[in-house]
Design a protein around this motif. Structure first.
Motif, PDB file in Angstrom:
ATOM      1  N   TYR A  35      -3.614 -27.502 -37.532  1.00  0.00           N
ATOM      2  CA  TYR A  35      -4.141 -27.072 -36.235  1.00  0.00           C
ATOM      3  C   TYR A  35      -5.640 -27.367 -36.138  1.00  0.00           C
ATOM      4  CZ  TYR A  35      -5.651 -23.904 -32.496  1.00  0.00           C
ATOM      5  OH  TYR A  35      -6.221 -23.387 -31.361  1.00  0.00           O
ATOM      6  N   LEU A  36      -6.370 -27.050 -37.185  1.00  0.00           N
ATOM      7  CA  LEU A  36      -7.821 -27.282 -37.180  1.00  0.00           C
ATOM      8  C   LEU A  36      -8.131 -28.775 -37.040  1.00  0.00           C
ATOM      9  CD1 LEU A  36      -8.950 -24.844 -40.051  1.00  0.00           C
ATOM     10  CD2 LEU A  36      -9.200 -24.486 -37.591  1.00  0.00           C
TER      11      LEU A  36
ATOM     12  N   LEU B 219       5.395 -15.480 -40.738  1.00  0.00           N
ATOM     13  CA  LEU B 219       5.746 -16.832 -40.324  1.00  0.00           C
ATOM     14  C   LEU B 219       5.675 -16.999 -38.811  1.00  0.00           C
ATOM     15  CD1 LEU B 219       8.791 -17.437 -42.690  1.00  0.00           C
ATOM     16  CD2 LEU B 219       6.351 -17.695 -43.142  1.00  0.00           C
ATOM     17  N   GLN B 220       5.861 -15.905 -38.077  1.00  0.00           N
ATOM     18  CA  GLN B 220       5.933 -16.030 -36.626  1.00  0.00           C
ATOM     19  C   GLN B 220       4.627 -16.566 -36.047  1.00  0.00           C
ATOM     20  OE1 GLN B 220       7.026 -12.404 -34.670  1.00  0.00           O
ATOM     21  NE2 GLN B 220       7.097 -13.317 -32.646  1.00  0.00           N
ATOM     22  N   GLU B 221       3.487 -16.026 -36.597  1.00  0.00           N
ATOM     23  CA  GLU B 221       2.198 -16.493 -36.094  1.00  0.00           C
ATOM     24  C   GLU B 221       2.007 -17.981 -36.368  1.00  0.00           C
ATOM     25  OE1 GLU B 221       2.679 -13.644 -37.498  1.00  0.00           O
ATOM     26  OE2 GLU B 221       1.461 -12.069 -36.572  1.00  0.00           O
ATOM     27  N   CYS B 222       2.498 -18.449 -37.528  1.00  0.00           N
ATOM     28  CA  CYS B 222       2.339 -19.859 -37.878  1.00  0.00           C
ATOM     29  C   CYS B 222       3.063 -20.753 -36.866  1.00  0.00           C
ATOM     30  CB  CYS B 222       2.884 -20.105 -39.278  1.00  0.00           C
ATOM     31  SG  CYS B 222       2.079 -19.105 -40.549  1.00  0.00           S
TER      32      CYS B 222
ATOM     33  N   TRP C 202      -5.319 -14.936 -37.707  1.00  0.00           N
ATOM     34  CA  TRP C 202      -5.712 -16.269 -37.255  1.00  0.00           C
ATOM     35  C   TRP C 202      -5.988 -16.294 -35.750  1.00  0.00           C
ATOM     36  CZ3 TRP C 202      -1.524 -19.608 -40.200  1.00  0.00           C
ATOM     37  CH2 TRP C 202      -1.815 -19.565 -41.577  1.00  0.00           C
ATOM     38  N   ASP C 203      -5.132 -15.671 -34.964  1.00  0.00           N
ATOM     39  CA  ASP C 203      -5.343 -15.653 -33.512  1.00  0.00           C
ATOM     40  C   ASP C 203      -6.672 -15.012 -33.154  1.00  0.00           C
ATOM     41  OD1 ASP C 203      -3.090 -17.012 -32.840  1.00  0.00           O
ATOM     42  OD2 ASP C 203      -1.876 -15.230 -32.429  1.00  0.00           O
ATOM     43  N   PHE C 204      -6.970 -13.894 -33.833  1.00  0.00           N
ATOM     44  CA  PHE C 204      -8.244 -13.218 -33.550  1.00  0.00           C
ATOM     45  C   PHE C 204      -9.426 -14.109 -33.920  1.00  0.00           C
ATOM     46  CE2 PHE C 204     -11.742 -11.079 -35.764  1.00  0.00           C
ATOM     47  CZ  PHE C 204     -12.404 -10.582 -34.657  1.00  0.00           C
ATOM     48  N   VAL C 205      -9.368 -14.722 -35.105  1.00  0.00           N
ATOM     49  CA  VAL C 205     -10.484 -15.564 -35.559  1.00  0.00           C
ATOM     50  C   VAL C 205     -10.728 -16.706 -34.578  1.00  0.00           C
ATOM     51  CG1 VAL C 205     -11.212 -17.195 -37.345  1.00  0.00           C
ATOM     52  CG2 VAL C 205     -10.244 -14.985 -37.997  1.00  0.00           C
ATOM     53  N   LEU C 206      -9.671 -17.354 -34.131  1.00  0.00           N
ATOM     54  CA  LEU C 206      -9.824 -18.457 -33.184  1.00  0.00           C
ATOM     55  C   LEU C 206     -10.425 -17.973 -31.867  1.00  0.00           C
ATOM     56  CD1 LEU C 206      -6.456 -20.327 -33.832  1.00  0.00           C
ATOM     57  CD2 LEU C 206      -8.754 -21.049 -34.525  1.00  0.00           C
ATOM     58  N   ASP C 207     -10.016 -16.788 -31.423  1.00  0.00           N
ATOM     59  CA  ASP C 207     -10.581 -16.238 -30.195  1.00  0.00           C
ATOM     60  C   ASP C 207     -12.038 -15.825 -30.399  1.00  0.00           C
ATOM     61  OD1 ASP C 207     -10.198 -15.245 -27.404  1.00  0.00           O
ATOM     62  OD2 ASP C 207     -10.674 -13.323 -28.354  1.00  0.00           O
ATOM     63  N   PHE C 208     -12.337 -15.270 -31.582  1.00  0.00           N
ATOM     64  CA  PHE C 208     -13.705 -14.826 -31.877  1.00  0.00           C
ATOM     65  C   PHE C 208     -14.667 -16.014 -31.920  1.00  0.00           C
ATOM     66  CE2 PHE C 208     -16.846 -12.863 -34.953  1.00  0.00           C
ATOM     67  CZ  PHE C 208     -17.342 -11.940 -34.037  1.00  0.00           C
ATOM     68  N   LEU C 209     -14.180 -17.181 -32.304  1.00  0.00           N
ATOM     69  CA  LEU C 209     -15.028 -18.376 -32.349  1.00  0.00           C
ATOM     70  C   LEU C 209     -15.535 -18.766 -30.960  1.00  0.00           C
ATOM     71  CD1 LEU C 209     -13.174 -20.671 -34.932  1.00  0.00           C
ATOM     72  CD2 LEU C 209     -15.168 -19.213 -35.302  1.00  0.00           C
ATOM     73  N   ASN C 210     -14.884 -18.279 -29.926  1.00  0.00           N
ATOM     74  CA  ASN C 210     -15.351 -18.575 -28.561  1.00  0.00           C
ATOM     75  C   ASN C 210     -16.696 -17.928 -28.260  1.00  0.00           C
ATOM     76  OD1 ASN C 210     -13.311 -20.264 -27.369  1.00  0.00           O
ATOM     77  ND2 ASN C 210     -11.928 -18.502 -27.488  1.00  0.00           N
TER      78      ASN C 210
ATOM     79  N   GLU D 256       0.489 -23.128 -29.621  1.00  0.00           N
ATOM     80  CA  GLU D 256       0.310 -22.580 -28.290  1.00  0.00           C
ATOM     81  C   GLU D 256      -1.041 -21.883 -28.118  1.00  0.00           C
ATOM     82  OE1 GLU D 256       3.563 -20.003 -27.582  1.00  0.00           O
ATOM     83  OE2 GLU D 256       5.103 -21.507 -28.087  1.00  0.00           O
ATOM     84  N   THR D 257      -1.785 -21.703 -29.213  1.00  0.00           N
ATOM     85  CA  THR D 257      -3.074 -21.006 -29.165  1.00  0.00           C
ATOM     86  C   THR D 257      -4.163 -21.944 -28.655  1.00  0.00           C
ATOM     87  OG1 THR D 257      -2.424 -19.638 -31.067  1.00  0.00           O
ATOM     88  CG2 THR D 257      -4.776 -19.706 -30.493  1.00  0.00           C
ATOM     89  N   PRO D 258      -4.870 -21.563 -27.577  1.00  0.00           N
ATOM     90  CA  PRO D 258      -5.956 -22.416 -27.059  1.00  0.00           C
ATOM     91  C   PRO D 258      -7.070 -22.571 -28.093  1.00  0.00           C
ATOM     92  CG  PRO D 258      -5.355 -20.712 -25.480  1.00  0.00           C
ATOM     93  CD  PRO D 258      -4.679 -20.355 -26.767  1.00  0.00           C
TER      94      PRO D 258
END
Length: 488
Positions: free
Chosen positions: A442-443, A402-405, A372-380, A410-412
């Protein structure tokens, strides 16, 4: 007359069973005489039958009338499948049925099939053929098939499809390429199966009208055979290639596609065993609009950037950064699970200057929450993205982190999510878990311009449904929740 009353009593005559049967036979004969379909002119009836999508179904209409027995042979589409072949709908291919073959007299059945094709083509008397479909088994008569093709070509065939059904693993047939030299009217050509192609270099034009070429599982005799085929198709617009790499097959080291007219390219290069040699792919198609890549063997990509490229479907884990530099102008992009998984491993190597300034729709496959973190960053890298369908849900049911969730808040958020995304579609494979609900939340919290959220899942509990609805302002966002089976 009734003796007591003096009244005349009339009685309904009784029909015997024999009389009733005779009456019914007469009705059938009258109906046969009044068969309006049999009165139709051949040309009109042929036009009606030709509207049936499958030529094999059109042939079956001959049981309805004796007069129709020969009509199907004049249809613009002719379809012949050799005996002992079965069609696997799921795999979309024909295969040899050895069990059925052992139950029937082979020679008689094959001879009957060959005679029927001979008769059908002889009766046409050069009448034009729109499409000719022929599925061959390992029992086909080579010289006879060549003669059929000569007749079909003389009938100005526009679409030609030849299939060599799968039988034994080592069985292949050398295809006589010279038979196609006079196909000036051919628009579509499909060769499917282990045909061995040997096409020499030529300065002439072999297919002046060919716009669509499909080559499936072909064995190429030399490094330049494929190049020579494409070079002789000056107006080619659509090319579909599927190739298996395995020991004993041709292992051409480079795959070159060069065409100024090509608009659509589908390239599937599949590693059938682990010992295959990797190779290079060269694509020089300046007017390309669509590309599909399923690649398991390529070591290097060399692709001329096409300013007209609109859509790409990428299913590969190899040399993605090189490939993406040539896809910057696309408007619609599909990235499979395999591709996202590979991109995630090279996340730090992605150039911050890589942009998809025209991209408005991204179809994306995710393997798990760790991406998920990568996908959100890739959308930039997609500042004007408007539509995001998650084609495989948001995580795998058996792999949950669960940790990522917990760190999502905190994810921009990517800029496109804040200012441009209008539609989000989630095609879930399982019930919506609370981890997925966290990502959906989040979305929704960051998609300021969202107009539609559509979620399709096998099971949406009333509690989860209420939780999702509580996040949406119905005055601004249309929320559609659909329950569907996992296979749909």
């Amino acid at each position: 007359m009734n003796a007591r009353s003096g009244k005349v009593v009339s009685k309904r005559p009784k029909h015997s069973s024999t009389a009733a049967a005779t009456h019914n036979k007469n009705l059938i004969k009258n109906e046969e005489k009044e068969d309006i379909f049999s009165k139709l002119p051949d040309e009109l009836f042929t036009n009606i039958i030709s509207l049936i999508p499958d030529a094999r179904d059109a042939k079956r209409t001959c049981i309805l009338s004796k007069r129709w027995n020969y009509i199907w042979e004049f249809l613009p589409i002719l379809c012949f499948v050799m005996p002992f072949l079965r069609y696997n709908k799921q795999e979309n291919e024909f295969y040899y049925d050895f069990t059925r073959c052992n139950l029937l007299p082979n020679e008689q059945v094959l001879q009957k099939f060959n005679d029927s094709v001979d008769k059908a083509l002889a009766l046409r008397n050069s009448k034009p053929i729109q499409k000719f479909f022929l599925c061959l088994s390992k029992d086909f008569d080579y010289s006879r098939v060549l003669n059929w093709l000569r007749i079909v070509i003389s009938c100005l065939v526009q679409q030609l499809e030849l299939i060599l059904a799968a039988s034994t693993s080592g069985y292949c047939v050398r295809f006589y390429w010279g038979i196609l030299k006079n196909c000036d009217n051919l628009i579509e050509l499909t060769l499917n199966g282990k045909f061995v192609l040997d096409v020499p270099e030529s300065n002439g034009v072999l297919f002046p009208s060919l716009k669509k070429l499909i080559l499936m599982y072909i064995i190429y005799s030399g490094e330049n055979t494929f190049v020579n085929v494409i070079s002789q198709c000056p107006v080619l617009e659509e090319l579909i290639v599927k190739k298996l790499y395995y020991q004993g097959n041709d292992l051409i080291e480079t795959f070159k596609v060069s065409s100024a007219s090509l608009k659509s390219l589908s390239l599937s290069l599949i590693d059938y065993d682990s010992q295959v040699m990797v190779h290079d792919v060269f694509i020089d198609a300046p007017n390309l609009e669509y590309i599909y890549m399923l690649d398991e063997v390529t070591s290097e990509y060399h692709m001329t950037e096409s300013l007209s490229l609109v859509e790409a479907h990428i299913d590969t884990s190899r040399r993605l950064l090189e490939l993406f530099t040539s896809l910057s102008s696309i408007k619609k992009l599909t990235l499979t699970r395999q591709t996202i998984r590979a991109l995630n491993t090279i996340h730090s190597s992605i150039n911050v200057e890589l942009l998809f300034p025209n991209l408005v729709k991204l179809l994306i496959g995710i393997s798990g929450s760790w991406e998920w973190d990568f996908v959100l960053d890739f959308l930039n890298h997609m500042p004007y993205l408007k539509h995001i369908p998650f084609t495989d849900g948001l995580l795998c049911a058996d792999q949950i982190y669960l940790q990522e969730c917990n760190q999502l808040e905190e994810t921009p958020p990517p800029s496109c999510l804040l200012s441009n995304v209008k539609e989000i579609v989630i095609l879930n494979l399982d019930a919506i878990l609370w981890e997925e609900f966290a990502f959906i939340k989040y979305l929704l919290n960051n998609a300021n311009k969202l107009e539609t959220l559509k979620i399709i899942a096998p099971d949406i509990s009333p509690k989860r449904r209420a939780e999702i609805f509580s996040l949406v302002d119905p005055n601004f966002v249309v929320l559609n929740l659909f329950e569907a089976s996992p296979s749909s």
